[in-house]
Design a protein around this motif. Structure first.
Motif, PDB file in Angstrom:
ATOM      1  N   ARG A 157       0.860  -1.184   0.000  1.00 18.33           N
ATOM      2  CA  ARG A 157       0.000   0.000   0.000  1.00 18.33           C
ATOM      3  C   ARG A 157       0.898   1.236   0.000  1.00 18.33           C
ATOM      4  O   ARG A 157       2.017   1.191   0.524  1.00 18.33           O
ATOM      5  N   PRO A 158       0.453   2.343  -0.571  1.00 19.61           N
ATOM      6  CA  PRO A 158       1.280   3.555  -0.623  1.00 19.61           C
ATOM      7  C   PRO A 158       1.858   3.966   0.734  1.00 19.61           C
ATOM      8  O   PRO A 158       2.982   4.448   0.796  1.00 19.61           O
ATOM      9  N   ALA A 159       1.106   3.759   1.813  1.00 14.13           N
ATOM     10  CA  ALA A 159       1.594   4.136   3.142  1.00 14.13           C
ATOM     11  C   ALA A 159       2.840   3.358   3.540  1.00 14.13           C
ATOM     12  O   ALA A 159       3.601   3.796   4.411  1.00 14.13           O
ATOM     13  N   ASN A 160       3.070   2.214   2.888  1.00  9.77           N
ATOM     14  CA  ASN A 160       4.244   1.388   3.193  1.00  9.77           C
ATOM     15  C   ASN A 160       5.328   1.495   2.124  1.00  9.77           C
ATOM     16  O   ASN A 160       6.326   0.777   2.193  1.00  9.77           O
ATOM     17  N   PHE A 161       5.157   2.375   1.157  1.00  5.50           N
ATOM     18  CA  PHE A 161       6.157   2.547   0.111  1.00  5.50           C
ATOM     19  C   PHE A 161       7.496   2.963   0.742  1.00  5.50           C
ATOM     20  O   PHE A 161       7.523   3.735   1.709  1.00  5.50           O
ATOM     21  N   PRO A 162       8.595   2.485   0.212  1.00  4.61           N
ATOM     22  CA  PRO A 162       9.897   2.881   0.759  1.00  4.61           C
ATOM     23  C   PRO A 162      10.151   4.381   0.693  1.00  4.61           C
ATOM     24  O   PRO A 162      10.844   4.934   1.548  1.00  4.61           O
ATOM     25  N   THR A 163       9.586   5.061  -0.303  1.00  6.98           N
ATOM     26  CA  THR A 163       9.732   6.518  -0.383  1.00  6.98           C
ATOM     27  C   THR A 163       9.113   7.201   0.831  1.00  6.98           C
ATOM     28  O   THR A 163       9.681   8.134   1.397  1.00  6.98           O
ATOM     29  N   VAL A 164       7.960   6.698   1.260  1.00  7.76           N
ATOM     30  CA  VAL A 164       7.287   7.249   2.440  1.00  7.76           C
ATOM     31  C   VAL A 164       8.106   6.944   3.690  1.00  7.76           C
ATOM     32  O   VAL A 164       8.297   7.807   4.558  1.00  7.76           O
ATOM     33  N   ARG A 165       8.604   5.709   3.802  1.00  3.86           N
ATOM     34  CA  ARG A 165       9.403   5.323   4.970  1.00  3.86           C
ATOM     35  C   ARG A 165      10.686   6.155   5.051  1.00  3.86           C
ATOM     36  O   ARG A 165      11.118   6.545   6.136  1.00  3.86           O
ATOM     37  N   LEU A 166      11.312   6.420   3.906  1.00  4.80           N
ATOM     38  CA  LEU A 166      12.529   7.227   3.901  1.00  4.80           C
ATOM     39  C   LEU A 166      12.234   8.659   4.352  1.00  4.80           C
ATOM     40  O   LEU A 166      13.033   9.267   5.088  1.00  4.80           O
ATOM     41  N   ALA A 167      11.117   9.188   3.923  1.00  4.41           N
ATOM     42  CA  ALA A 167      10.722  10.537   4.354  1.00  4.41           C
ATOM     43  C   ALA A 167      10.459  10.565   5.857  1.00  4.41           C
ATOM     44  O   ALA A 167      10.799  11.534   6.546  1.00  4.41           O
ATOM     45  N   GLN A 168       9.857   9.504   6.379  1.00  3.28           N
ATOM     46  CA  GLN A 168       9.607   9.411   7.822  1.00  3.28           C
ATOM     47  C   GLN A 168      10.907   9.311   8.604  1.00  3.28           C
ATOM     48  O   GLN A 168      11.055   9.931   9.663  1.00  3.28           O
ATOM     49  N   VAL A 169      11.864   8.537   8.083  1.00  2.00           N
ATOM     50  CA  VAL A 169      13.182   8.430   8.729  1.00  2.00           C
ATOM     51  C   VAL A 169      13.862   9.796   8.760  1.00  2.00           C
ATOM     52  O   VAL A 169      14.454  10.190   9.776  1.00  2.00           O
ATOM     53  N   ALA A 170      13.780  10.532   7.662  1.00  2.00           N
ATOM     54  CA  ALA A 170      14.385  11.864   7.601  1.00  2.00           C
ATOM     55  C   ALA A 170      13.802  12.775   8.672  1.00  2.00           C
ATOM     56  O   ALA A 170      14.532  13.491   9.369  1.00  2.00           O
ATOM     57  N   ALA A 171      12.473  12.742   8.828  1.00  2.00           N
ATOM     58  CA  ALA A 171      11.817  13.569   9.839  1.00  2.00           C
ATOM     59  C   ALA A 171      12.199  13.124  11.249  1.00  2.00           C
ATOM     60  O   ALA A 171      12.407  13.949  12.147  1.00  2.00           O
ATOM     61  N   LEU A 172      12.298  11.820  11.432  1.00  2.00           N
ATOM     62  CA  LEU A 172      12.620  11.263  12.746  1.00  2.00           C
ATOM     63  C   LEU A 172      14.042  11.639  13.159  1.00  2.00           C
ATOM     64  O   LEU A 172      14.276  12.041  14.309  1.00  2.00           O
ATOM     65  N   LEU A 173      14.987  11.538  12.246  1.00  2.00           N
ATOM     66  CA  LEU A 173      16.378  11.844  12.568  1.00  2.00           C
ATOM     67  C   LEU A 173      16.598  13.333  12.771  1.00  2.00           C
ATOM     68  O   LEU A 173      17.475  13.744  13.526  1.00  2.00           O
TER      69      LEU A 173
END
Length: 441
Positions: A276-292
């Protein structure tokens, strides 16, 4: 027959000790069984035996066959010089030659041998073999209902502690490779689990080629953090959209300025299929960027907390404005709420990242409450639901036993059962399980 079962028989003395004699006919009395040894040397150390009229103190070595002593060259190994008993399942050579097989220490002195095969209950053997040979997923599922809730609860708690120990050893391996740098270790451990199984491998590779120290240097520049992450992940090659071109420009400038020699991943290294789009690696990478960006001091953020709600709040992040509207560089969300880490994703990270790093840190610094905080965190997370926990639910339903009666209706229980299943049931290692030991009594 296995040596684990032989060790089980010796540890709990589950054999007929009436008129116990060595292979040479000497009377034998067990005064102390000793302690199981998992390091180099004999299997049980600190044993005491009376053989004939003499009391001996030393070690007990276990083998399925007498000839294994010679096959393992123990007679040439000084670690076995204090062995006072060679415990075997059977002595096949003695049956053929009608005399005991001589077993010697390094100094050529003989070691008494005790054969157990004829002294073990056929009923116990039959039950053990049934556990080993059954084709069902849980070897003891036919007898699950006969085990008390207290035994099951203790089994799950011990399995959970075993999981924390096992995972912490993996953390310490990374820590050793990174010269005791806890920040870098926490970063690698976080990224190894941010792919949520489907993309764990490329995330792990990203953590190795893009060190955390590089991201900390640009922590005050969210665009540059994204540029480094997406650039090293391989998503900025041949940019087509305006934002992608902007990130590619940031990435190229930074690489040139710092004279980076790098080998990045490629987009094809990441899995999009059936996600699903919510699990796309692009989304996860953006979340990691925000988290870090939110956690420049990653190690303390993930391990220094007093209440579960503090660390839960840590993962309540929003990605950058662009990723709140997009799930790929040229594809928009229907709703911006999909861009944030969902509840189940946060719970997954709490289970696999926070609880493990917290335990590892406390164990490393030899704090007495190592397991308490991790268990406290897992208690706040609802019981997981997956293929393995469904097996557990089914067993409990058939025995009129629910999770509440086990006093563990939370992720601590399900993690315990998953550990029990993967480390004992799947491997038919029933002797490593409290429930298995209870049923084999």
């Amino acid at each position: 027959m296995t040596e684990d079962f032989l060790a089980y028989l010796w540890q709990f003395q589950y054999f007929d000790k009436k008129n116990l004699k060595t292979q040479k006919g000497e009377p034998l009395e067990v005064l102390a069984i000793g302690k199981r040894n998992s390091n180099q040397g004999a299997d049980f150390q600190g044993a005491s035996l009376r053989i004939g009229k003499q009391v001996w103190h030393g070690s007990v070595e276990l083998h399925l066959h007498v000839r294994d002593w010679l096959r393992h060259a123990h007679e040439q190994d000084s670690h076995y010089n204090n062995v006072i008993l060679h415990l075997v399942w059977e002595d096949e050579k003695a049956k053929k030659e009608k005399k005991a097989t001589p077993i010697l220490r390094q100094d050529k002195t003989p070691i008494p041998t005790l054969e157990l095969k004829s002294r073990v209950s056929p009923h116990l053997l039959e039950k053990y073999y049934r556990f080993l040979r059954t084709e069902v997923l849980i070897p003891c599922q036919a007898e699950w209902a006969t085990v008390s809730p207290l035994i099951k609860t203790n089994a799950l708690k011990m399995a959970l502690l075993q999981r924390l120990e096992r995972k912490s050893n993996d953390v310490f391996q990374i820590l050793n490779q990174k010269n005791n740098d806890w920040e870098e270790t926490s970063y690698i451990w976080l990224l190894r689990h941010f792919g949520f199984k489907v993309n764990n491998e490329p995330f792990a590779r990203l953590a190795e080629i893009l060190p955390f120290k590089s991201l900390r240097k640009v922590a005050d520049n969210p665009h540059l953090i994204e540029a480094l992450i997406f650039g090293m992940a391989g998503f900025l090659e041949n940019p087509t959209t305006a934002y992608q071109k902007e990130l590619a420009q940031h990435f190229s400038f930074y690489v040139h300025k710092n004279n980076w020699q790098y080998k990045n991943l490629k987009r094809q290294n990441w899995n999009f299929l059936r996600l699903r789009p919510a699990n796309f690696p692009t989304v996860r990478l953006a979340q990691v960027a925000a988290l870090l960006q939110k956690m420049p001091h990653l190690f303390s953020a993930l391990t220094e907390w007093r209440q579960a709600k503090e660390v839960i709040q840590t993962f309540s992040i929003e990605p950058s404005t662009y990723w709140q509207a997009h799930y790929d560089f040229d594809k928009k969300w229907k709703s911006t709420s999909y861009s944030n880490l969902g509840k189940s994703s946060i719970e997954n990270l709490l289970i696999n990242v926070v609880s493990i790093l917290t335990y590892s840190k406390k164990k490393y610094y030899q704090e007495s409450d190592a397991g308490f905080h991790s268990f406290l965190l897992l208690k706040t997370i609802k019981a997981e639901s997956n293929q393995i926990t469904e097996i557990w639910d089914s067993l409990n339903e058939k025995s009129n036993l629910d999770k509440k009666s086990l006093a563990l209706p939370h992720a601590g229980a399900t993690q315990g059962f998953i550990e029990l299943y993967s480390q004992a049931c799947q491997q038919r290692a029933c002797l490593n399980c409290i429930i298995g030991k209870e049923l084999l009594k």
